[in-house]
Design an enzyme around this catalytic site. Structure first.
Site, PDB file in Angstrom:
ATOM      1  N   ASP A 107      -0.287   4.506   1.136  1.00 43.36           N
ATOM      2  CA  ASP A 107      -0.473   5.455   2.282  1.00 43.36           C
ATOM      3  C   ASP A 107       0.239   5.223   3.543  1.00 43.36           C
ATOM      4  O   ASP A 107       0.817   4.136   3.802  1.00 43.36           O
ATOM      5  CB  ASP A 107      -1.852   5.448   2.433  1.00 43.36           C
ATOM      6  CG  ASP A 107      -2.320   4.130   3.388  1.00 43.36           C
ATOM      7  OD1 ASP A 107      -2.131   3.158   2.453  1.00 43.36           O
ATOM      8  OD2 ASP A 107      -3.164   4.324   4.492  1.00 43.36           O
ATOM      9  N   ASP A 146       6.741   1.589   6.254  1.00 36.91           N
ATOM     10  CA  ASP A 146       5.271   0.845   6.340  1.00 36.91           C
ATOM     11  C   ASP A 146       4.386   1.795   5.552  1.00 36.91           C
ATOM     12  O   ASP A 146       3.817   2.697   6.025  1.00 36.91           O
ATOM     13  CB  ASP A 146       4.786   0.609   7.733  1.00 36.91           C
ATOM     14  CG  ASP A 146       3.510  -0.196   7.647  1.00 36.91           C
ATOM     15  OD1 ASP A 146       3.034  -0.361   6.763  1.00 36.91           O
ATOM     16  OD2 ASP A 146       2.869   0.164   8.891  1.00 36.91           O
ATOM     17  N   HIS A 182       4.599   3.663  12.863  1.00 36.08           N
ATOM     18  CA  HIS A 182       3.462   4.354  13.222  1.00 36.08           C
ATOM     19  C   HIS A 182       3.861   5.449  14.176  1.00 36.08           C
ATOM     20  O   HIS A 182       3.100   6.177  14.827  1.00 36.08           O
ATOM     21  CB  HIS A 182       2.183   3.542  13.675  1.00 36.08           C
ATOM     22  CG  HIS A 182       1.674   2.610  12.510  1.00 36.08           C
ATOM     23  ND1 HIS A 182       0.585   1.867  12.777  1.00 36.08           N
ATOM     24  CD2 HIS A 182       2.315   2.562  11.228  1.00 36.08           C
ATOM     25  CE1 HIS A 182       0.409   1.068  11.463  1.00 36.08           C
ATOM     26  NE2 HIS A 182       1.147   1.527  10.698  1.00 36.08           N
ATOM     27  N   HIS A 220       1.064  -1.157   0.051  1.00 38.43           N
ATOM     28  CA  HIS A 220      -0.069  -0.103  -0.028  1.00 38.43           C
ATOM     29  C   HIS A 220       0.905   1.169  -0.017  1.00 38.43           C
ATOM     30  O   HIS A 220       1.913   1.158   0.633  1.00 38.43           O
ATOM     31  CB  HIS A 220      -0.879   0.003   1.148  1.00 38.43           C
ATOM     32  CG  HIS A 220      -0.192   0.140   2.627  1.00 38.43           C
ATOM     33  ND1 HIS A 220       0.077   0.859   3.191  1.00 38.43           N
ATOM     34  CD2 HIS A 220      -0.108  -0.898   3.300  1.00 38.43           C
ATOM     35  CE1 HIS A 220       0.660   1.067   4.295  1.00 38.43           C
ATOM     36  NE2 HIS A 220       0.713  -0.555   4.516  1.00 38.43           N
ATOM     37  N   ASP A 280       4.381  -6.168   3.067  1.00 30.80           N
ATOM     38  CA  ASP A 280       3.909  -5.191   4.096  1.00 30.80           C
ATOM     39  C   ASP A 280       4.209  -5.933   5.485  1.00 30.80           C
ATOM     40  O   ASP A 280       3.362  -5.959   6.252  1.00 30.80           O
ATOM     41  CB  ASP A 280       2.430  -5.014   3.963  1.00 30.80           C
ATOM     42  CG  ASP A 280       1.975  -3.958   4.881  1.00 30.80           C
ATOM     43  OD1 ASP A 280       2.811  -3.094   5.671  1.00 30.80           O
ATOM     44  OD2 ASP A 280       0.744  -3.628   5.159  1.00 30.80           O
ATOM     45  N   GLU A 295      -4.819   1.810   3.450  1.00 31.17           N
ATOM     46  CA  GLU A 295      -4.714   0.533   4.312  1.00 31.17           C
ATOM     47  C   GLU A 295      -4.718   0.893   5.733  1.00 31.17           C
ATOM     48  O   GLU A 295      -5.141   0.096   6.732  1.00 31.17           O
ATOM     49  CB  GLU A 295      -3.508  -0.158   3.904  1.00 31.17           C
ATOM     50  CG  GLU A 295      -3.253  -1.651   4.281  1.00 31.17           C
ATOM     51  CD  GLU A 295      -2.459  -1.536   5.718  1.00 31.17           C
ATOM     52  OE1 GLU A 295      -2.367  -2.680   6.281  1.00 31.17           O
ATOM     53  OE2 GLU A 295      -1.797  -0.386   6.159  1.00 31.17           O
TER      54      GLU A 295
END
Length: 485
Positions: A78, A115, A456, A76, A169, A145
């Site tokens: 994003d 990520d 994150h 992905h 991923d 995602e």
């Protein structure tokens, strides 16, 4: 000037750096999607861009590999957008500020987007190269995602011929992921009433928490600032009168929240009680979360005084009841796979609006009925208090295949390259493989990726040497499929 110049294995780092120059947070993917279209045009490859901004790019098999089965490469585009307090970075227009330290790449003051930007970089490097041995390829690059696998859910898979899928991923080299949990976002809206109150205003913040990914790190006993804020308010109510004017915590439902802010209105005579209570509860929290969140802090700062709309006493009681009884964290460990979280949820976002309290939680489980049971528990609590409840972004689990030629091949190629067996695991985090597993009957899939840490968060790091090894491993898998499947 390129920060990653000289790190090239087949232009992977070149494309990774190009991606970081384009704002591509979840929900803001048009620019990165258009960049991928322009890439496909430049390479003379066929492409599809759908209304959601998902991209499919197709590349024919290399010479004498035309009879090999088509392989789907998937990731992905994003990223989760987090920044350090005080940072002026604008994720809607600013490129990431990359830096290299030893064997690691990071972004100054923000998340890096490894990520899953590294997956996109791998695919672009392979699609561009003319000297590789590979089967026909379908590069599937999805969007959104990180906010519920929304791009994959919206993708029309009728154009895909491949039934072998390599998902790129994952965040730990040497691990082949072959199954994952299903999930959903649970959204509650609790109506509230306000009345005007007057007094001394205090900004109270529960902060300094570690945070993390709610799938990969939900079992690590990390504190949830939204949950702790509810406990703080409940304990404070035992000691003094106060009013709640504002309450806000967390940014993503799938990220364990690290900070929650409250604006409280109190009588001037209660100021020391507020400060003393905050200090005591802070010490209690630090003791409870010793080993994971020793830096939990409750900041108390006087801002001003005067009238302000605050929660009506009945609404305040409902909000406290809701926060104190909302389930959070690991609900059940798997009885089949040792050490695997079966069912969990993360109260990721709490926002006090003018007329309602809105919350969003990431619910995960590898057992469909258990996922629904958690959802129903939240729904019951919400509706019991007069609120509304709905589910967003529900996605299925990726079920374990007992017979997987792809898994066996990936294990064999890893052993050939490195002389050791890779770990073969099921995970609690959600992957798009579950959606593709449901949409493409007979799909055989494996997920892997290079070493990343603290995804994150603003401490996110991508290991350079691991990126190179994983790229080499990916090319070996494609060559093996092309020559001998």
């Amino acid at each position: 000037m390129s920060v990653l110049e000289g790190l090239e294995p087949g232009r992977v780092f070149h494309y990774f750096e190009e991606i970081t120059k384009i704002p591509h947070g979840s929900g803001n993917t048009k620019a990165i999607s258009n960049y991928l279209v322009e890439f496909a045009k430049k390479q003379g490859l066929s492409w599809i861009q759908d209304e959601s901004n998902n991209i499919i790019i197709k590349k024919p098999a290399s010479v004498r590999c035309e009879n090999a089965p088509t392989v789907i490469l998937q990731g992905h585009c994003d990223m989760v957008c987090e920044k350090k307090p005080g940072s002026s970075h604008d994720f809607l227009k600013d490129p990431l500020d990359l830096a290299v330290e030893g064997d690691e790449i990071f972004a100054k003051d923000t998340t890096l987007g490894g990520d899953d930007g590294i997956a996109v970089a791998y695919m672009l490097a392979i699609l561009e190269a003319n000297d590789l041995v590979h089967p026909a390829l379908e590069a599937v690059i999805t969007v959104d995602e990180e906010i519920g696998l929304l791009g994959a859910a919206a993708l029309d898979c009728s154009e895909l011929k491949g039934r072998i899928l390599l998902n790129l991923d994952s965040e730990e080299e040497g691990i082949l992921t072959v199954s994952c949990a299903g999930g959903m976002t649970a959204v509650s809206s609790l109506p509230i009433r306000r009345n005007e109150v007057s007094g001394v205003h205090y900004q109270v913040s529960v902060c300094g928490l570690t945070g993390g990914h709610s799938g990969a790190e939900i079992h690590k006993n990390r504190a949830n600032s939204n949950q702790l804020a509810g406990r703080f308010l409940f304990e404070l109510a035992k000691r003094m009168e106060y009013e709640i004017a504002e309450l806000k915590g967390g940014m993503k439902d799938n990220a364990i929240p690290r900070a929650t802010q409250m604006l409280l209105v109190i009588d001037g005579s209660e100021q020391e009680t507020l400060k003393d209570t905050a200090k005591k509860i802070e010490a209690d929290f630090r003791k409870e979360y010793s080993g994971s969140d020793e830096c939990i802090t409750i900041l108390v700062e006087r801002t001003c005084e005067g009238p302000v709309p605050a929660l009506h006493p009945i609404s305040r009681q409902k909000v406290l009841f809701f926060l104190m009884n909302y389930p959070n964290g690991v609900q059940k460990m798997s009885s089949l796979v040792p050490g695997l979280v079966e069912t969990s949820l993360n109260l990721g976002i709490v926002t006090l609006m003018p007329d309602c309290l809105e919350t969003k939680a990431s619910v995960r489980s590898s057992v469909g009925s258990a996922k629904e049971a958690v959802s129903e528990k939240i729904e019951y609590l919400t509706e019991f208090l007069g609120g509304d409840y709905h589910v967003e972004g529900a996605y299925p689990a990726w079920e374990y295949r007992t017979d997987s030629m792809l898994r066996d091949l990936c294990v064999e190629e890893y052993e050939k390259l490195y002389g050791v067996q890779p770990a073969v695991e099921a995970i609690h985090a959600g992957l798009e493989c579950g959606i593709f597993f449901e949409k493409l009957p007979g799909l055989d899939s494996v997920s892997f990726g290079p070493n990343m840490k603290a995804i994150h968060t603003t401490e996110e790091r991508l290991q350079i040497s691991s990126v190179k090894r994983t790229y080499e491993y990916l090319l070996k898998i494609l060559e093996r499929i092309a020559r001998s499947w």
